[in-house]
Scaffold this active site. Sequence first.
Site, PDB file in Angstrom:
ATOM      1  N   ASN A  36      40.969  31.619  20.550  1.00 57.07           N
ATOM      2  CA  ASN A  36      41.670  32.199  21.703  1.00 57.07           C
ATOM      3  C   ASN A  36      42.632  31.183  22.315  1.00 57.07           C
ATOM      4  O   ASN A  36      42.981  31.287  23.490  1.00 57.07           O
ATOM      5  CB  ASN A  36      40.620  32.573  22.773  1.00 57.07           C
ATOM      6  CG  ASN A  36      40.642  34.070  23.054  1.00 57.07           C
ATOM      7  OD1 ASN A  36      41.396  34.809  22.436  1.00 57.07           O
ATOM      8  ND2 ASN A  36      39.834  34.506  23.983  1.00 57.07           N
ATOM      9  N   SER A  37      42.987  30.171  21.500  1.00 54.12           N
ATOM     10  CA  SER A  37      43.892  29.139  22.041  1.00 54.12           C
ATOM     11  C   SER A  37      44.692  28.552  20.880  1.00 54.12           C
ATOM     12  O   SER A  37      44.441  28.883  19.715  1.00 54.12           O
ATOM     13  CB  SER A  37      43.073  28.045  22.734  1.00 54.12           C
ATOM     14  OG  SER A  37      42.028  27.612  21.878  1.00 54.12           O
ATOM     15  N   SER A 125      32.576  33.314  37.511  1.00 57.37           N
ATOM     16  CA  SER A 125      33.766  34.025  37.989  1.00 57.37           C
ATOM     17  C   SER A 125      33.445  34.865  39.214  1.00 57.37           C
ATOM     18  O   SER A 125      32.324  35.339  39.375  1.00 57.37           O
ATOM     19  CB  SER A 125      34.272  34.952  36.868  1.00 57.37           C
ATOM     20  OG  SER A 125      35.191  35.902  37.379  1.00 57.37           O
ATOM     21  N   TYR A 151      32.505  42.140  30.672  1.00 58.20           N
ATOM     22  CA  TYR A 151      32.870  40.729  30.882  1.00 58.20           C
ATOM     23  C   TYR A 151      32.145  40.203  32.124  1.00 58.20           C
ATOM     24  O   TYR A 151      31.468  39.173  32.073  1.00 58.20           O
ATOM     25  CB  TYR A 151      34.385  40.568  31.067  1.00 58.20           C
ATOM     26  CG  TYR A 151      34.734  39.240  31.701  1.00 58.20           C
ATOM     27  CD1 TYR A 151      35.073  39.164  33.052  1.00 58.20           C
ATOM     28  CD2 TYR A 151      34.657  38.068  30.971  1.00 58.20           C
ATOM     29  CE1 TYR A 151      35.328  37.948  33.653  1.00 58.20           C
ATOM     30  CE2 TYR A 151      34.911  36.843  31.563  1.00 58.20           C
ATOM     31  CZ  TYR A 151      35.252  36.793  32.912  1.00 58.20           C
ATOM     32  OH  TYR A 151      35.498  35.585  33.514  1.00 58.20           O
ATOM     33  N   LYS A 155      28.865  37.242  32.841  1.00 61.53           N
ATOM     34  CA  LYS A 155      28.810  36.130  33.799  1.00 61.53           C
ATOM     35  C   LYS A 155      27.565  36.262  34.692  1.00 61.53           C
ATOM     36  O   LYS A 155      26.914  35.275  35.017  1.00 61.53           O
ATOM     37  CB  LYS A 155      30.074  36.090  34.664  1.00 61.53           C
ATOM     38  CG  LYS A 155      31.333  35.767  33.878  1.00 61.53           C
ATOM     39  CD  LYS A 155      31.247  34.402  33.192  1.00 61.53           C
ATOM     40  CE  LYS A 155      32.521  34.047  32.457  1.00 61.53           C
ATOM     41  NZ  LYS A 155      32.420  32.763  31.737  1.00 61.53           N
ATOM     42  N   ASN A 181      41.098  33.774  41.367  1.00 59.95           N
ATOM     43  CA  ASN A 181      42.142  34.105  40.398  1.00 59.95           C
ATOM     44  C   ASN A 181      42.977  32.894  39.990  1.00 59.95           C
ATOM     45  O   ASN A 181      43.864  32.499  40.746  1.00 59.95           O
ATOM     46  CB  ASN A 181      43.030  35.225  40.972  1.00 59.95           C
ATOM     47  CG  ASN A 181      42.300  36.542  40.997  1.00 59.95           C
ATOM     48  OD1 ASN A 181      41.207  36.641  41.547  1.00 59.95           O
ATOM     49  ND2 ASN A 181      42.861  37.545  40.354  1.00 59.95           N
ATOM     50  N   LEU A 202      48.214  39.369  36.665  1.00 54.71           N
ATOM     51  CA  LEU A 202      49.442  39.643  37.413  1.00 54.71           C
ATOM     52  C   LEU A 202      50.541  38.605  37.215  1.00 54.71           C
ATOM     53  O   LEU A 202      51.669  38.953  36.822  1.00 54.71           O
ATOM     54  CB  LEU A 202      49.122  39.778  38.905  1.00 54.71           C
ATOM     55  CG  LEU A 202      50.318  40.046  39.829  1.00 54.71           C
ATOM     56  CD1 LEU A 202      51.044  41.329  39.445  1.00 54.71           C
ATOM     57  CD2 LEU A 202      49.862  40.102  41.297  1.00 54.71           C
TER      58      LEU A 202
HETATM   59  C1  WQD Z   1      45.298  41.011  40.197  1.00 57.55           C
HETATM   60  C2  WQD Z   1      45.910  42.155  40.975  1.00 57.55           C
HETATM   61  C3  WQD Z   1      45.842  44.263  39.835  1.00 57.55           C
HETATM   62  C4  WQD Z   1      48.609  43.259  36.636  1.00 57.55           C
HETATM   63  C5  WQD Z   1      40.860  39.182  36.713  1.00 57.55           C
HETATM   64  C6  WQD Z   1      39.474  39.158  36.195  1.00 57.55           C
HETATM   65  C7  WQD Z   1      38.709  38.030  36.816  1.00 57.55           C
HETATM   66  C8  WQD Z   1      39.455  36.737  36.625  1.00 57.55           C
HETATM   67  C9  WQD Z   1      40.885  36.837  37.133  1.00 57.55           C
HETATM   68  C10 WQD Z   1      38.397  35.677  34.733  1.00 57.55           C
HETATM   69  C11 WQD Z   1      45.085  43.435  40.848  1.00 57.55           C
HETATM   70  C12 WQD Z   1      47.283  43.794  40.067  1.00 57.55           C
HETATM   71  C13 WQD Z   1      47.803  43.170  37.762  1.00 57.55           C
HETATM   72  C14 WQD Z   1      49.729  44.139  36.646  1.00 57.55           C
HETATM   73  C15 WQD Z   1      49.209  44.764  38.894  1.00 57.55           C
HETATM   74  N1  WQD Z   1      39.435  36.355  35.274  1.00 57.55           N
HETATM   75  N2  WQD Z   1      48.120  43.893  38.865  1.00 57.55           N
HETATM   76  N3  WQD Z   1      49.992  44.849  37.784  1.00 57.55           N
HETATM   77  O1  WQD Z   1      41.752  41.788  38.090  1.00 57.55           O
HETATM   78  O2  WQD Z   1      41.801  40.323  40.189  1.00 57.55           O
HETATM   79  O3  WQD Z   1      40.833  39.430  38.086  1.00 57.55           O
HETATM   80  O4  WQD Z   1      41.490  37.946  36.453  1.00 57.55           O
HETATM   81  O5  WQD Z   1      37.453  35.212  35.289  1.00 57.55           O
HETATM   82  O6  WQD Z   1      37.481  37.990  36.154  1.00 57.55           O
HETATM   83  O7  WQD Z   1      38.836  40.354  36.602  1.00 57.55           O
HETATM   84  O8  WQD Z   1      43.292  39.750  38.237  1.00 57.55           O
HETATM   85  O9  WQD Z   1      45.646  39.357  37.672  1.00 57.55           O
HETATM   86  O10 WQD Z   1      44.398  41.241  36.480  1.00 57.55           O
HETATM   87  O11 WQD Z   1      45.022  41.495  38.885  1.00 57.55           O
HETATM   88  O12 WQD Z   1      49.451  45.425  39.904  1.00 57.55           O
HETATM   89  O13 WQD Z   1      50.499  44.278  35.655  1.00 57.55           O
HETATM   90  O14 WQD Z   1      47.188  42.442  40.423  1.00 57.55           O
HETATM   91  O15 WQD Z   1      45.721  45.639  40.069  1.00 57.55           O
HETATM   92  O16 WQD Z   1      45.130  44.119  42.078  1.00 57.55           O
HETATM   93  P1  WQD Z   1      41.910  40.445  38.704  1.00 57.55           P
HETATM   94  P2  WQD Z   1      44.629  40.451  37.727  1.00 57.55           P
END
Ligand code: WQD
Length: 338
Positions: A36-37, A125, A151, A155, A181, A202
């Site tokens: 994965n890297s 997490s 996932y 954890k 995050n 995001l």
């Molecule tokens: C953040 C916000 C989306 C993409 C995840 C994992 C968590 C951790 C961090 C490992 C949310 C919104 C996202 C997009 C959007 N990872 N979004 N459009 O879901 O809070 O956490 O990553 O440990 O375990 O669950 O992070 O970045 O996916 O989303 O609107 O194209 O951005 O709905 O509100 P999340 P995210």
Amino acid sequence: MKNILVTGGAGYIGSHTVVQLIEKGYAPIILDDFRNSHETVIRELETITGKKVPVIAVDVCDKKEVAAALEGMQIEGVIHFAAYKAVGESVTNPLQYYRNNIESLVTILDWSVRNKVTNFIFSSSCTIYGEPEGVKEVTEGTQPGIVRSPYGQTKVIGEQILTDVKKSGAPLNMLALRYFNPIGAHPSGLIGELPIGKPNNLLPFITQTAVGIQPELTVFGSDYPTPDGTCIRDYIHVMDIADAHVQGLHFLETTPLQDVEFINIGTGKGTSVLELIRTFENVSGQAVPWKFGEKRHGDVAEIYANPAKSKKLLNWSTKYTTEDAVRDAWRWELNIRR
Ligand code: WQD
């Protein structure tokens, strides 16, 4: 120098932690099979630190290979990052996630106990909090809500495994760090997040949209019970997370623990999706085409850390701002596109 085994050390958070471990005088050894890297990360780590980083390229689930590869090595501490971490993928491939994330932890914990490793840090997490009922700011004692993704369950189970190993009397000092995050990249622009395929998270989606790889960003949901209607999260610079691991090791080296300590690693500040887009546009000067779309299943409206325990126990607090993380993520995106 203390040898620290870093499983998944070629990954996003792992590689940044390797840099900080070297900066603080530790001798990290990466155990990673690069599923994965990318192996190029190793060369970049050597460029950043000026040090050769030993790499053991074996599957951390393979008990025999791990034992053979580590035979005779004096390891003072283990940081276990190696795991699959895509929430959506875990829903479609639950068995792959349970097998890999649980078996890797059991294998490396078993090896650690047999080889009298003292200090062990588990990469946990904020996902373990699920959707805590009506709680936005979570402390380590917050009653978790429903954890919807396999996932996240890996954890939750991982933390339980640490607790049970401790209860069995194993002479391990253990920490579970619950990251919120992670965003951003090393300021050099030489290492950062390398999403495989379309980004789930995001900020990588924002930076890929800004460079034209993705045509448009979809904001998942516009009518959440938040000030601007979009979800709020605790975005923390990956360099701050890396530093938390170095502080965590120091804490374990100086503090014999009766129980496993679970610690939130977050800024304590919530940022909405629209605020992060605006911050990116202000920092980069680059517009991001976006539209509102449907809510994403499993998203909680608002969650961010209460960082008091990390400050008290680890003598750690964040040094980087959201702007720093966005700037560093953008520099990294531009570098990998060159
Ligand atoms: C953040 C916000 C989306 C993409 C995840 C994992 C968590 C951790 C961090 C490992 C949310 C919104 C996202 C997009 C959007 N990872 N979004 N459009 O879901 O809070 O956490 O990553 O440990 O375990 O669950 O992070 O970045 O996916 O989303 O609107 O194209 O951005 O709905 O509100 P999340 P995210």
